[in-house]
Each structure stands twice: as structure tokens, then as C-alpha cells.
Design a protein around this motif. Structure first.
Motif, short mmCIF file in Angstrom:
data_model
loop_
_atom_site.label_atom_id
_atom_site.label_comp_id
_atom_site.label_asym_id
_atom_site.label_seq_id
_atom_site.Cartn_x
_atom_site.Cartn_y
_atom_site.Cartn_z
N GLU A 184 0.80 -1.21 0.00
CA GLU A 184 0.00 0.00 0.00
C GLU A 184 0.84 1.27 0.00
O GLU A 184 0.31 2.37 0.09
CB GLU A 184 -0.92 0.01 1.23
CG GLU A 184 -1.79 -1.23 1.33
CD GLU A 184 -2.57 -1.49 0.05
OE1 GLU A 184 -2.86 -0.53 -0.68
OE2 GLU A 184 -2.88 -2.64 -0.21
N ASN A 185 2.16 1.12 -0.03
CA ASN A 185 2.99 2.32 -0.07
C ASN A 185 2.80 3.04 -1.38
O ASN A 185 2.56 2.44 -2.42
CB ASN A 185 4.47 1.95 0.09
CG ASN A 185 4.76 1.42 1.47
OD1 ASN A 185 4.16 1.87 2.43
ND2 ASN A 185 5.67 0.47 1.56
N LEU B 263 10.47 6.60 -10.24
CA LEU B 263 11.86 6.72 -10.61
C LEU B 263 11.99 7.69 -11.76
O LEU B 263 11.21 7.65 -12.71
CB LEU B 263 12.42 5.35 -11.01
CG LEU B 263 12.26 4.25 -9.96
CD1 LEU B 263 12.83 2.95 -10.50
CD2 LEU B 263 12.98 4.63 -8.70
N LEU B 264 12.95 8.57 -11.68
CA LEU B 264 13.09 9.61 -12.69
C LEU B 264 14.15 9.25 -13.70
O LEU B 264 15.18 8.69 -13.36
CB LEU B 264 13.46 10.94 -12.02
CG LEU B 264 12.43 11.44 -11.00
CD1 LEU B 264 12.91 12.75 -10.39
CD2 LEU B 264 11.07 11.64 -11.64
N LEU B 265 13.89 9.56 -14.92
CA LEU B 265 14.83 9.32 -16.00
C LEU B 265 15.25 10.66 -16.57
O LEU B 265 14.43 11.46 -16.98
CB LEU B 265 14.18 8.49 -17.11
CG LEU B 265 15.04 8.24 -18.35
CD1 LEU B 265 16.21 7.33 -17.97
CD2 LEU B 265 14.21 7.60 -19.44
N ALA C 62 9.97 3.72 -19.60
CA ALA C 62 8.98 4.20 -18.65
C ALA C 62 9.18 3.49 -17.32
O ALA C 62 9.40 2.28 -17.29
CB ALA C 62 7.58 3.95 -19.18
N TYR C 63 9.08 4.24 -16.22
CA TYR C 63 9.23 3.69 -14.88
C TYR C 63 7.87 3.71 -14.18
O TYR C 63 7.25 4.75 -14.04
CB TYR C 63 10.24 4.49 -14.06
CG TYR C 63 11.66 4.35 -14.56
CD1 TYR C 63 12.51 3.37 -14.07
CD2 TYR C 63 12.15 5.20 -15.54
CE1 TYR C 63 13.81 3.24 -14.54
CE2 TYR C 63 13.45 5.09 -16.02
CZ TYR C 63 14.26 4.11 -15.50
OH TYR C 63 15.56 3.98 -15.96
N ASN C 64 7.43 2.54 -13.75
CA ASN C 64 6.15 2.42 -13.04
C ASN C 64 5.04 3.20 -13.74
O ASN C 64 4.35 4.01 -13.12
CB ASN C 64 6.28 2.92 -11.60
CG ASN C 64 7.22 2.08 -10.78
OD1 ASN C 64 7.37 0.89 -11.02
ND2 ASN C 64 7.88 2.69 -9.81
N PRO C 65 4.85 3.00 -15.04
CA PRO C 65 3.87 3.82 -15.75
C PRO C 65 2.44 3.40 -15.44
O PRO C 65 2.19 2.26 -15.05
CB PRO C 65 4.20 3.54 -17.22
CG PRO C 65 4.70 2.13 -17.22
CD PRO C 65 5.49 1.99 -15.92
N LYS D 43 7.43 -2.74 -5.38
CA LYS D 43 6.45 -2.26 -4.43
C LYS D 43 5.37 -1.39 -5.07
O LYS D 43 4.47 -0.91 -4.39
CB LYS D 43 7.14 -1.47 -3.31
CG LYS D 43 8.13 -2.29 -2.50
CD LYS D 43 8.79 -1.44 -1.43
CE LYS D 43 9.79 -2.25 -0.62
NZ LYS D 43 10.45 -1.44 0.42
N ALA D 44 5.45 -1.19 -6.37
CA ALA D 44 4.52 -0.28 -7.02
C ALA D 44 3.13 -0.89 -7.12
O ALA D 44 2.96 -2.04 -7.49
CB ALA D 44 5.04 0.08 -8.41
N THR D 45 2.13 -0.10 -6.77
CA THR D 45 0.73 -0.47 -6.95
C THR D 45 0.14 0.49 -7.96
O THR D 45 0.20 1.71 -7.78
CB THR D 45 -0.04 -0.37 -5.62
OG1 THR D 45 0.55 -1.27 -4.67
CG2 THR D 45 -1.50 -0.74 -5.82
N SER D 46 -0.43 -0.03 -9.02
CA SER D 46 -0.93 0.83 -10.08
C SER D 46 -2.21 1.53 -9.64
O SER D 46 -2.88 1.12 -8.69
CB SER D 46 -1.20 0.03 -11.35
OG SER D 46 -2.38 -0.73 -11.20
N ILE D 47 -2.58 2.55 -10.38
CA ILE D 47 -3.79 3.30 -10.06
C ILE D 47 -5.03 2.45 -10.29
O ILE D 47 -6.04 2.61 -9.60
CB ILE D 47 -3.84 4.61 -10.88
CG1 ILE D 47 -4.74 5.63 -10.18
CG2 ILE D 47 -4.27 4.36 -12.32
CD1 ILE D 47 -4.60 7.04 -10.73
N GLU D 48 -4.98 1.53 -11.23
CA GLU D 48 -6.11 0.64 -11.47
C GLU D 48 -6.27 -0.37 -10.34
O GLU D 48 -7.38 -0.72 -9.94
CB GLU D 48 -5.95 -0.08 -12.80
CG GLU D 48 -6.31 0.77 -14.00
CD GLU D 48 -7.78 1.20 -14.00
OE1 GLU D 48 -8.67 0.32 -13.90
OE2 GLU D 48 -8.05 2.41 -14.07
#
Length: 779
Positions: A3-4, A9-11, A412-415, A486-491
Motif C-alpha cells: 500500500e505504499n 523513478l526519474l529518467l 517508462a518507470y512504473n507507468p 512495491k509499485a501499486t498501479s492506479i487501477e
């Protein structure tokens, strides 16, 4: 799900194409390439090696062999499936060994289905009698060489073939689109001298040969539909219908021809040119094959490989309910899959003129919402024989993503959203024109008339697709997606919020969730397209279907007057948004979607249940009960009035923060902690001993006594002179250390000092309590 807040991440890029205004279509003068789409095949026939191959290999030998064994992926990386035709029926078996002499082989038994197929127009041709399928389950190890043979009777075995596994963690795949063997339109159709099948087979083998040179360690091939061309099958058992099936089997002989298909599994999907006949499901042994999403050719299937879940949908079926049920089944089988890859034939976000703006756009109504709902990372398609790559697409919107540019390599990072890839033609059997206008959703497109293929590299945190032509030269820019574990998408977050039990939460929590979800819908300009979706799904394959079998609008009641195959404006709100009103469909910038994400995450993490709020109220009630039990006074075990007053004021201040319609989980937790702390602090201030009351001292009398004491003290002091080098003198007061000086202190002064001391001790608790209260107040 973690849930974090997902880590962005920036490119750093020297330059990046801005896509904020990409929804205004730019005009490109694309069309059918010079000379028409048959040029490539004409050139194939003129290659130096073609005629020798045709005379000595293909003609009267390979063209009649549509029974070759073909490997398909198994359910997991440890599994492998086999399928082949045989001219006698029996019990199909496959034996595998790590030794080339087949010693210590393990035998796997499968099942046979009776068939009656031929690829020979001669009336006395021998027919295939069985479709054989065997699955090797939980047997394979990574980075291992195996040898296999197959049989239908257990005594007569095939030649020995080699199968090499690679890493199950970091692995590679090959993507091809629309081989469509037999589509090149040359002479000899419906005869044993069908030149177009030979041309396309030669080109198909050439493309696979180059693909295996480029990716020699590929673990499997993904083929995005229309493996063959001939689709006109009526199943009426007429002479004409039998001839159609013969053509189809000749085309399968061409598709199965490359020797590489004996050593690498191929995962296909059902194209519109395959969906009417039963030959597709007879030639392949797809893993987890389902009746959901079925046409005559078969239905959906899926398999897992390392961190990837590969799902194949039959986009010829418009039964959305079945596709949804199947996606739920597939995803639940591998919930922790890092990559969700869906493959189906129709390019719902493609570039070509024939399909992307017509039947592909019509099917967009049904399949695009499914890609969003199930949070699909990449969708692989074919159909338009033109390469296309989209930006990140969510709910029909371009989501501008750092690192993703137009006509340039992208990372793309965590798009958010889904990347759509439409593969070109793997054989060059057919090329189409691109749409005159470059669609708003496209980052890159091409119909350069040369066969292509792509390689896909999977790792635990990256997906990279590279596209080449048949000569091994780069055809399109590389595309990479990187994902934080750890990424959780918006969907995913949206689904979590929608599934929460809102009956058991405070009104404030419910309101925050509704506002967060509404914020997402507003940002994406979400439309309710359920009427169109239900209409297309429920009337599929009926007499009043708005679309024909190939998803083209049927008549003037549904057809756009300016585009004979697209559904007319007003039929589907989603089609209006993404097609007819695309110039108004502005992209969503990354900062905006990130803020929406943060609001949604906050709404989820700050939920307060009714039980939690009731417990808070109970804790305040307990605090009130505690207050009613304490005694005020100066005795041991009692509390001073000052301390009790400070505690009452602190409780009143805390209670003002109790608001059921606004309180968050963080605020509730803080209130409980503060309430406990106030009570603990008050309990620590209980009188440990009896406190003796002290009579207040008159200030004037006290000052008079002090002055008298000072005068008497000065009488005992004798001045002395000291002289420094400058001749100046300082007077030093010497204090007598005699007993007489000590006795000079009066007893009433002693009493005054003692009284002041007791007063200070008596009021210490009150001072401390005041400081505690003041601190809370200022905080």
C-alpha cells in the motif's frame, strides 16, 4: 498488494518529445507503398535460392505435410505441450531424455481426437485420422538440453529432436504478427500448385531463421493471429467446403514448415482468418485451454513463465462476460505475476487504414475496458500488417509518462496504463496503408514493406521490446518498461477502493473514497458505455447483430455514413471519445495522475470503521468516568484543583476533534494516544504525601524584615582599603564568620523562608500541569 505510494523513478533525458497536445491529430501522407502490397512476394520469387527450394524441397514433398509436430508452451516454465496429426489413430506418446541416445527417457501419454483431414486435392489422397496431443508436466529444468521423440503406437517413434530450456527468471521471447500463409495473392489457389502458399512459406522460414539468429536463446514465440489465410468455411460438408479445408491444411503445412518449430514452443492467438474452422484447435495444444471466449476455432488460454503471465484472448468472440471471467481465472492463478501480458488479434489501438479505424475501433469498445480493469501491462496485437506502438493508454487517454517520447526510444518507470503493440507482417504476404491521420494514441508507426519480428526481454523488473526487419536491421525504436516491486498501479488502487465494505465505515471515510474515485473519473473523463458494451455482446452472432462476423458495421442503422465499416457516432460513448471526438481527448499529464493517485491512496489508508470510531467514543467516556472518581484536595492520593482543571481543559480540547464526518485514521490514532497520555500524566501528579497548607506572607512585612536584617548584618562588616598600582582604592566588605553573626538571624525570618519553601512545593504540581496543558494548547 503493497500500500505504499508507488515510487516514481526519474529518467534524465537530454530531450523528450512533449505529448501534452498529442491528441490533435497530425496529418501524414501515408498510403499503400509504391507498387502495391504484392511487391515483396514478387521479389521473393526472384531470389536466387527460391526456385531451387521450391523444386527440391517444397513441391510434391513438404506442401503435403501438415501433420508436423509443433511445440506449444505448457502451463508453466516446467511444462511443455506437443501436438501433431497422424494418419493412423492410436495412443499418442512423447518420450524425453537428457541423453541424445534417449536412454533413461521418461514417457508421457496423451489423447487423440478423430479427424478426417487432407491437404491434397487428389481424390485418392491419404487422410489424417487423428489429432494427437501430449503434455509434459512438471518435468523441465532451466538451462537444460532435452531430446524427444513422439509416437502413436509406442513402438514406431519419430526422429529425435532437441529442445533447450533457458533461464526461467530472465528470459526472451520472439513476437511475430500475421504470417497469414497463403495471402500473397499469387496463382494456383485451389490446386496442388498454390504459388502463394509456397511464396509465403519461404518468406516465413526466412523470417524465423533471422529471428533465431537475433534471439538464439528465446524461450518461446508469440504469434499474434492469422497464422493462415483461408477463412471461408461453411461446415456444410459440400465439395466446395472440403476444398476450402484442403487449402487451409496446405497453409498449415506452410506455417508448420520451419524446422525451428520443432525446437521452440509457439503461442498463437486466433485471428479472424482462423476463427470459423476447427483446424486451429486441432493443430495446437494450448495450455489451460478454455471454452470461454470460444468460436469454432477454440477459446482463450493462458500460461505463466517466470514473473510473466501470458494470456491469449480470442477477440473474434464478443462475449465480454466470458472474457472477464477468464481474465479473473487467469490472474488468480498467478496473482503475484510481475508482468501481465495479453495477446489477441485485432489491433484496437492500431495504425492501419483498413482496420484500426473500423473493425479495430469497433472492438475497442469491448476490449480496451478489460485491459484497464485487469491492469494489463502490455497488449500485443496484429491484424493491420503495420507496426504501431502507443503511448501509455488508460481509459482511452494518453498518460504522459517521463521517458516516453514520440518516434524515439522509450523507457517508462512504473507507468500508468497499458502499452499496445501492433506487430507488422512476419512474411510480407500482405501490407496495408497507414491511416492518413496519425491517431492521437500513437507514439510510433510504420508500414515499411518488409517482414518484421520483435524480441522481448523479460526480467524481474523490466520488459524490453526490440523490433527488427527480416535482414536483422532495426525497424522501430526500442521500448522498455521498468517496474518497482512495491509499485501499486492506479487501477489496482481503484479496484481496492471499489471493493471496500463501505457499510462499516464512517461517513467521512466513505466520502473521501467517493471523492477520490470521482477525481479519477473526472481526470480521465470516464464515460458510462455499458449500453453499447451490452448491446454488442448480447447480440453477437444473432440476426440483429450491429456488426458482421468480422466486426464491421452491418448496415445504415449502425454504420457511419463517412466510414462504411465503423459504428456511427452516438452509438458508443467510448468510441466517440477515442475516435470521433479524439481532437478533444486531451492527454493527462503525469503530475495530475500522480496527485489523483495520492488522493486515492490517502482515502484508502485513512479509512475509519464504525467500530473504531465507537471505541474512540468509549475511551472518552472512560476518561469522564475516571474524572468522576478522583478526589480533590491536599491529602495523599488526592489531586490538586489546578491539575484537575488542566485535565478537564485538555479533554475538552481533544473532544473538539471528534467529528465522524471528517476524522481520519491518523487523527483517530493521535486522539487515542493523546487521551491516554493526558490520563497518564494526571495520574502521575497524584499527591504522594499530605500537603500542609501555608498561610500567605504579607509582602510589605516581609520587605521590612528583610531591610532590618540587612542593616544589622552591615553593622558587623568592617571596611578595609586596598590600593592598586594606579593609586586607586577599592573598598572590600568582609563578612564575619563568627558565631555572633550566625546568631544574628532572627527566628521570624527562618519561619518566612520555610513558608516560602512549602508554598513552592505545594504549587509545583499545578505549575507542571499548567505547562502540560499549555503545551497541548499551543500544539
Amino acid at each position: 498488494m503493497n500500500e505504499n505510494l508507488k515510487r516514481k523513478l526519474l529518467l534524465s533525458l537530454a530531450t523528450m518529445t512533449t505529448v501534452s497536445s498529442m491528441c490533435s491529430a497530425s496529418v501524414f501522407a501515408f498510403g499503400v507503398h509504391a507498387g502495391g502490397y504484392k511487391d515483396y512476394i514478387s521479389n521473393v520469387q526472384n531470389e536466387s535460392g527460391y526456385q531451387d527450394w521450391y523444386n527440391n524441397t517444397w513441391n510434391n514433398k513438404e506442401e503435403f505435410d501438415s501433420g508436423k509436430v509443433i511445440l506449444t508452451p505448457g502451463k508453466t516454465a516446467k511444462d511443455l505441450n506437443f501436438a501433431w496429426y497422424s494418419k493412423v489413430a492410436g495412443t499418442p506418446q512423447v518420450k524425453m531424455s537428457k541423453s541424445q541416445d534417449m536412454s533413461n527417457a521418461t514417457v508421457f501419454e496423451g489423447k487423440a481426437q478423430s479427424i478426417n483431414k487432407t491437404n491434397d486435392f487428389d481424390t485418392d489422397a491419404e487422410y489424417y485420422k487423428a489429432s494427437n496431443k501430449v503434455s509434459v508436466d512438471n518435468y523441465l529444468e532451466e538451462n537444460t538440453t532435452y531430446y524427444y521423440q513422439y509416437s502413436v503406437d509406442g513402438s514406431t517413434w519419430s526422429d529425435t529432436y532437441t529442445y533447450q530450456t533457458h533461464s526461467f527468471t530472465n528470459f526472451q521471447a520472439i513476437l511475430v504478427g500475421d504470417p497469414q500463409i497463403g495471402a500473397s495473392g499469387s496463382s494456383g489457389e485451389k490446386t496442388n500448385d498454390d504459388q502463394n502458399i509456397a511464396n509465403d512459406t519461404y518468406s516465413w522460414n526466412k523470417t524465423l531463421t533471422q529471428a533465431m539468429k537475433t534471439a538464439p536463446d528465446a524461450s518461446f514465440i508469440l504469434s499474434a493471429g492469422d497464422q493462415i489465410d483461408y477463412s471461408e468455411v461453411t461446415n456444410d460438408n459440400s465439395a466446395e467446403d472440403k476444398a476450402r479445408y484442403i487449402i487451409k491444411e496446405q497453409e498449415y503445412a506452410g506455417y508448420l514448415y520451419p524446422q525451428y518449430l520443432r525446437s521452440i514452443p509457439v503461442a498463437t492467438t486466433i485471428g479472424n482468418h482462423e476463427s470459423k474452422g476447427d483446424d486451429y484447435k486441432l493443430h495446437y495444444n494450448n495450455p489451460n485451454a478454455s471454452a470461454l471466449g470460444s468460436t469454432n476455432a477454440g477459446g482463450n488460454y493462458y500460461y505463466s513463465y517466470g514473473d510473466a503471465l501470458i494470456i491469449s484472448l480470442n477477440s473474434n468472440s464478443r462475449n465480454v462476460a466470458q472474457h472477464k471471467a477468464f481474465l479473473e481465472e487467469a490472474i488468480s492463478s498467478h496473482e503475484d505475476a510481475k508482468w501481465r501480458i495479453v495477446m489477441f488479434h485485432h489491433d484496437i489501438y492500431g495504425a492501419g487504414a483498413p482496420h484500426a479505424n473500423t473493425d479495430g475501433a469497433n472492438l475497442r469498445i469491448l476490449f480496451a475496458p478489460l485491459m484497464d480493469e485487469f491492469d494489463i501491462d502490455v497488449c500485443l496485437t496484429g491484424h493491420d500488417h503495420s507496426y504501431a506502438r502507443t503511448f501509455q493508454i488508460l481509459d482511452g487517454k494518453v498518460i504522459t509518462t517521463e521517458g516516453v517520447g514520440e518516434d524515439a526510444a522509450s523507457t517508462a518507470y512504473n507507468p500508468e496504463g497499458t502499452l499496445y503493440i501492433a506487430a507488422g507482417s512476419a512474411t510480407g504476404s500482405k501490407f496495408y496503408a497507414l491511416s492518413t491521420d496519425k491517431q492521437y494514441y500513437l507514439a510510433e508507426r510504420s508500414n515499411n514493406p518488409i517482414p518484421t519480428f520483435s524480441t522481448i526481454d523479460f526480467t524481474s523488473d523490466s520488459f524490453t521490446i526490440k523490433t527488427y526487419d527480416v535482414n536483422g536491421d532495426k525497424y522501430a525504436n526500442d521500448v522498455t518498461i521498468k517496474k518497482d516491486e512495491k509499485a501499486t498501479s492506479i487501477e489496482e488502487l481503484k479496484a481496492d477502493l471499489q471493493s471496500m465494505d463501505k457499510v462499516d465505515m464512517t461517513s467521512g471515510s466513505k466520502q473521501r473514497i467517493e471523492e477520490a474515485l470521482n477525481g479519477l473519473s473526472t481526470t480521465l473523463e470516464t464515460v458510462d458505455d455499458s449500453v453499447a458494451i451490452n448491446d454488442l455482446a448480447s447480440r453477437w452472432n444473432t440476426n440483429n447483430d450491429p456488426l458482421d462476423y468480422y466486426a464491421r458495421a452491418k448496415d445504415t442503422d449502425y454504420r457511419d455514413p463517412n466510414n462504411t465499416d465503423a459504428l456511427k457516432q452516438g452509438y458508443s460513448k467510448f468510441l466517440d471519445k477515442t475516435f470521433y471526438e479524439a481532437d478533444k481527448n486531451a492527454a493527462v499529464d503525469e503530475a495530475t495522475i500522480d496527485q489523483v493517485y495520492t488522493n486515492m491512496l490517502t482515502a484508502k489508508s485513512e479509512v475509519v470503521t464504525k467500530a473504531e470510531y465507537a471505541d474512540l467514543q468509549a475511551q472518552f467516556d472512560e476518561a469522564g468516568k475516571f474524572l468522576s472518581t478522583i478526589e480533590i484536595g491536599n491529602k495523599k492520593g488526592q489531586y490538586t484543583q489546578e491539575n484537575v482543571n488542566a485535565y478537564k481543559q485538555a479533554l475538552a480540547q481533544l473532544k473538539t476533534q471528534m467529528n465522524e464526518s471528517k476524522i481520519t485514521k491518523t487523527e483517530l490514532t493521535s486522539l487515542l494516544d493523546s487521551l491516554k497520555q493526558e490520563q497518564t500524566e494526571l495520574q502521575s501528579l497524584v499527591n504522594k504525601e499530605d500537603i500542609t497548607p501555608v498561610t500567605p506572607v504579607n509582602p510589605d512585612e516581609n520587605n521590612q524584615n528583610n531591610n532590618q536584617n540587612q542593616q544589622e548584618t552591615n553593622k558587623d562588616q568592617t571596611p578595609s582599603q586596598t590600593t592598586d598600582q594606579s593609586g586607586k582604592s577599592d573598598q572590600i566588605v568582609q563578612t564575619s564568620n563568627s558565631a555572633t553573626s550566625k546568631d544574628a538571624v532572627k527566628t521570624e525570618d527562618t519561619a518566612n523562608v520555610l513558608g516560602l519553601t512549602l508554598l513552592a512545593v505545594g504549587s509545583l504540581a499545578g505549575i507542571v500541569s499548567y505547562k502540560v496543558y499549555r503545551k497541548k494548547e499551543t500544539e
